[in-house]
Design a protein around this motif. Structure first.
Motif, PDB file in Angstrom:
ATOM      1  N   GLY A   3       0.796  -1.229   0.000  1.00  0.00           N
ATOM      2  CA  GLY A   3       0.000   0.000   0.000  1.00  0.00           C
ATOM      3  C   GLY A   3       0.826   1.275   0.000  1.00  0.00           C
ATOM      4  N   LEU A   4       2.089   1.190  -0.420  1.00  0.00           N
ATOM      5  CA  LEU A   4       2.961   2.360  -0.375  1.00  0.00           C
ATOM      6  C   LEU A   4       2.984   3.135  -1.689  1.00  0.00           C
ATOM      7  CD1 LEU A   4       5.918   0.804   1.640  1.00  0.00           C
ATOM      8  CD2 LEU A   4       3.920   2.064   2.492  1.00  0.00           C
ATOM      9  N   VAL A   5       2.611   2.479  -2.776  1.00  0.00           N
ATOM     10  CA  VAL A   5       2.464   3.145  -4.070  1.00  0.00           C
ATOM     11  C   VAL A   5       1.164   2.669  -4.699  1.00  0.00           C
ATOM     12  CG1 VAL A   5       4.962   3.369  -4.475  1.00  0.00           C
ATOM     13  CG2 VAL A   5       3.732   1.421  -5.441  1.00  0.00           C
ATOM     14  N   GLU A   6       0.694   3.455  -5.655  1.00  0.00           N
ATOM     15  CA  GLU A   6      -0.506   3.049  -6.389  1.00  0.00           C
ATOM     16  C   GLU A   6      -0.313   3.347  -7.858  1.00  0.00           C
ATOM     17  OE1 GLU A   6      -3.765   5.290  -4.818  1.00  0.00           O
ATOM     18  OE2 GLU A   6      -2.901   7.212  -5.363  1.00  0.00           O
ATOM     19  N   ARG A   7      -1.046   2.617  -8.666  1.00  0.00           N
ATOM     20  CA  ARG A   7      -0.989   2.827 -10.109  1.00  0.00           C
ATOM     21  C   ARG A   7      -2.315   3.412 -10.592  1.00  0.00           C
ATOM     22  NH1 ARG A   7       1.074  -1.949 -12.662  1.00  0.00           N
ATOM     23  NH2 ARG A   7       1.994  -2.582 -10.718  1.00  0.00           N
ATOM     24  N   ARG A   8      -2.184   4.325 -11.540  1.00  0.00           N
ATOM     25  CA  ARG A   8      -3.361   4.941 -12.165  1.00  0.00           C
ATOM     26  C   ARG A   8      -3.097   5.084 -13.649  1.00  0.00           C
ATOM     27  NH1 ARG A   8      -4.268   9.752  -7.821  1.00  0.00           N
ATOM     28  NH2 ARG A   8      -5.071   8.424  -6.171  1.00  0.00           N
ATOM     29  N   ARG A   9      -4.156   5.090 -14.408  1.00  0.00           N
ATOM     30  CA  ARG A   9      -4.019   5.331 -15.847  1.00  0.00           C
ATOM     31  C   ARG A   9      -3.654   6.798 -16.067  1.00  0.00           C
ATOM     32  NH1 ARG A   9      -4.299   1.145 -18.833  1.00  0.00           N
ATOM     33  NH2 ARG A   9      -5.638  -0.540 -18.219  1.00  0.00           N
ATOM     34  N   SER A  29       2.474   6.388  -8.299  1.00  0.00           N
ATOM     35  CA  SER A  29       2.627   7.508  -7.361  1.00  0.00           C
ATOM     36  C   SER A  29       2.648   6.973  -5.938  1.00  0.00           C
ATOM     37  CB  SER A  29       1.494   8.520  -7.539  1.00  0.00           C
ATOM     38  OG  SER A  29       0.242   7.914  -7.306  1.00  0.00           O
ATOM     39  N   VAL A  30       3.160   7.791  -5.049  1.00  0.00           N
ATOM     40  CA  VAL A  30       3.259   7.436  -3.632  1.00  0.00           C
ATOM     41  C   VAL A  30       1.891   7.626  -2.978  1.00  0.00           C
ATOM     42  CG1 VAL A  30       4.436   7.927  -1.448  1.00  0.00           C
ATOM     43  CG2 VAL A  30       5.665   8.211  -3.612  1.00  0.00           C
ATOM     44  N   THR A  31       1.480   6.657  -2.176  1.00  0.00           N
ATOM     45  CA  THR A  31       0.231   6.775  -1.426  1.00  0.00           C
ATOM     46  C   THR A  31       0.486   7.533  -0.121  1.00  0.00           C
ATOM     47  OG1 THR A  31       0.604   4.736  -0.202  1.00  0.00           O
ATOM     48  CG2 THR A  31      -0.591   4.549  -2.314  1.00  0.00           C
ATOM     49  N   GLU A  32      -0.567   7.824   0.578  1.00  0.00           N
ATOM     50  CA  GLU A  32      -0.409   8.478   1.879  1.00  0.00           C
ATOM     51  C   GLU A  32       0.413   7.606   2.820  1.00  0.00           C
ATOM     52  OE1 GLU A  32      -0.135  11.383   4.335  1.00  0.00           O
ATOM     53  OE2 GLU A  32      -1.135  11.648   2.415  1.00  0.00           O
ATOM     54  N   ALA A  33       0.189   6.292   2.761  1.00  0.00           N
ATOM     55  CA  ALA A  33       0.987   5.381   3.597  1.00  0.00           C
ATOM     56  C   ALA A  33       2.464   5.441   3.199  1.00  0.00           C
ATOM     57  CB  ALA A  33       0.464   3.951   3.469  1.00  0.00           C
ATOM     58  N   GLY A  34       2.741   5.562   1.914  1.00  0.00           N
ATOM     59  CA  GLY A  34       4.118   5.692   1.454  1.00  0.00           C
ATOM     60  C   GLY A  34       4.756   6.972   1.942  1.00  0.00           C
ATOM     61  N   PHE A  35       3.991   8.076   1.885  1.00  0.00           N
ATOM     62  CA  PHE A  35       4.501   9.348   2.406  1.00  0.00           C
ATOM     63  C   PHE A  35       4.762   9.238   3.906  1.00  0.00           C
ATOM     64  CE2 PHE A  35       2.292  11.430  -1.305  1.00  0.00           C
ATOM     65  CZ  PHE A  35       3.465  11.861  -1.922  1.00  0.00           C
ATOM     66  N   GLU A  36       3.915   8.510   4.598  1.00  0.00           N
ATOM     67  CA  GLU A  36       4.087   8.313   6.045  1.00  0.00           C
ATOM     68  C   GLU A  36       5.402   7.592   6.327  1.00  0.00           C
ATOM     69  OE1 GLU A  36       2.846   8.739  10.031  1.00  0.00           O
ATOM     70  OE2 GLU A  36       2.012   9.603   8.207  1.00  0.00           O
ATOM     71  N   VAL A  37       5.679   6.553   5.550  1.00  0.00           N
ATOM     72  CA  VAL A  37       6.942   5.824   5.713  1.00  0.00           C
ATOM     73  C   VAL A  37       8.114   6.777   5.478  1.00  0.00           C
ATOM     74  CG1 VAL A  37       8.428   4.069   4.643  1.00  0.00           C
ATOM     75  CG2 VAL A  37       6.060   3.532   5.194  1.00  0.00           C
ATOM     76  N   LEU A  38       8.022   7.576   4.417  1.00  0.00           N
ATOM     77  CA  LEU A  38       9.105   8.507   4.109  1.00  0.00           C
ATOM     78  C   LEU A  38       9.252   9.590   5.171  1.00  0.00           C
ATOM     79  CD1 LEU A  38       8.530   8.914   0.275  1.00  0.00           C
ATOM     80  CD2 LEU A  38      10.482   7.812   1.393  1.00  0.00           C
TER      81      LEU A  38
END
Length: 145
Positions: free
Chosen positions: A78-84, A95-104
């Motif tokens: 859940g640290l990155v997500e894919r979008r068209r 792109s980085v998800t909110e959880a990914g930003f939290e880790v960073l």
């Protein structure tokens, strides 16, 4: 002006010392922490913004397949997500998800903690200032290959 032999000597010293640091850091892997490629991809997405897996692979100088594996692991957690891509529906943008930003933002892994401890215990304030000034230069050197 710097003499060519001085630059060659510096290159050799940096190559050796950065190689030693990288080897030691790889040995500190703790269970469950991000791998070096995962940290690199997540950090690059954070700094550079959303992009494709192929563009990330080129920036990190690894194969698209290796980046796909890395991003797959980050996506599973859940640290990155894919979008068209809104401009080209055939492209997938990561792109980085909110959880990914939290880790960073808030979570330093075991290696970072050990590096911080070594810096606190073994370096003077002046040396820390020098390392702080050198860090962006070393990153720029890494991006130049």
């Amino acid at each position: 002006m710097t003499h060519s032999s001085d630059v060659d000597d510096l290159a050799g010293a940096l190559y050796g010392s950065i190689g030693l640091l990288a080897r030691r850091l790889r040995q500190l892997q703790a269970p469950g922490e991000l791998t070096l490629p995962e940290r690199a991809a997540l950090s690059r997405l954070d700094r550079g913004g959303p992009t494709t897996a192929a563009e990330l692979a080129r920036a990190e100088q690894i194969t698209s397949q290796a980046m796909g594996t890395t991003l797959g692991g980050l996506e599973e957690r859940g640290l990155v997500e894919r979008r068209r891509d809104p401009h080209d529906g055939r492209r997938i943008i990561m792109s980085v998800t909110e959880a990914g930003f939290e880790v960073l933002r808030h979570k330093r892994d075991a290696r970072s903690k050990q590096v911080a401890q070594a810096l606190r215990e073994r370096f003077t304030e002046a040396e820390l200032d020098t390392l702080k000034a050198a860090a962006p230069l070393i990153e720029r050197l890494g991006d130049s290959f």
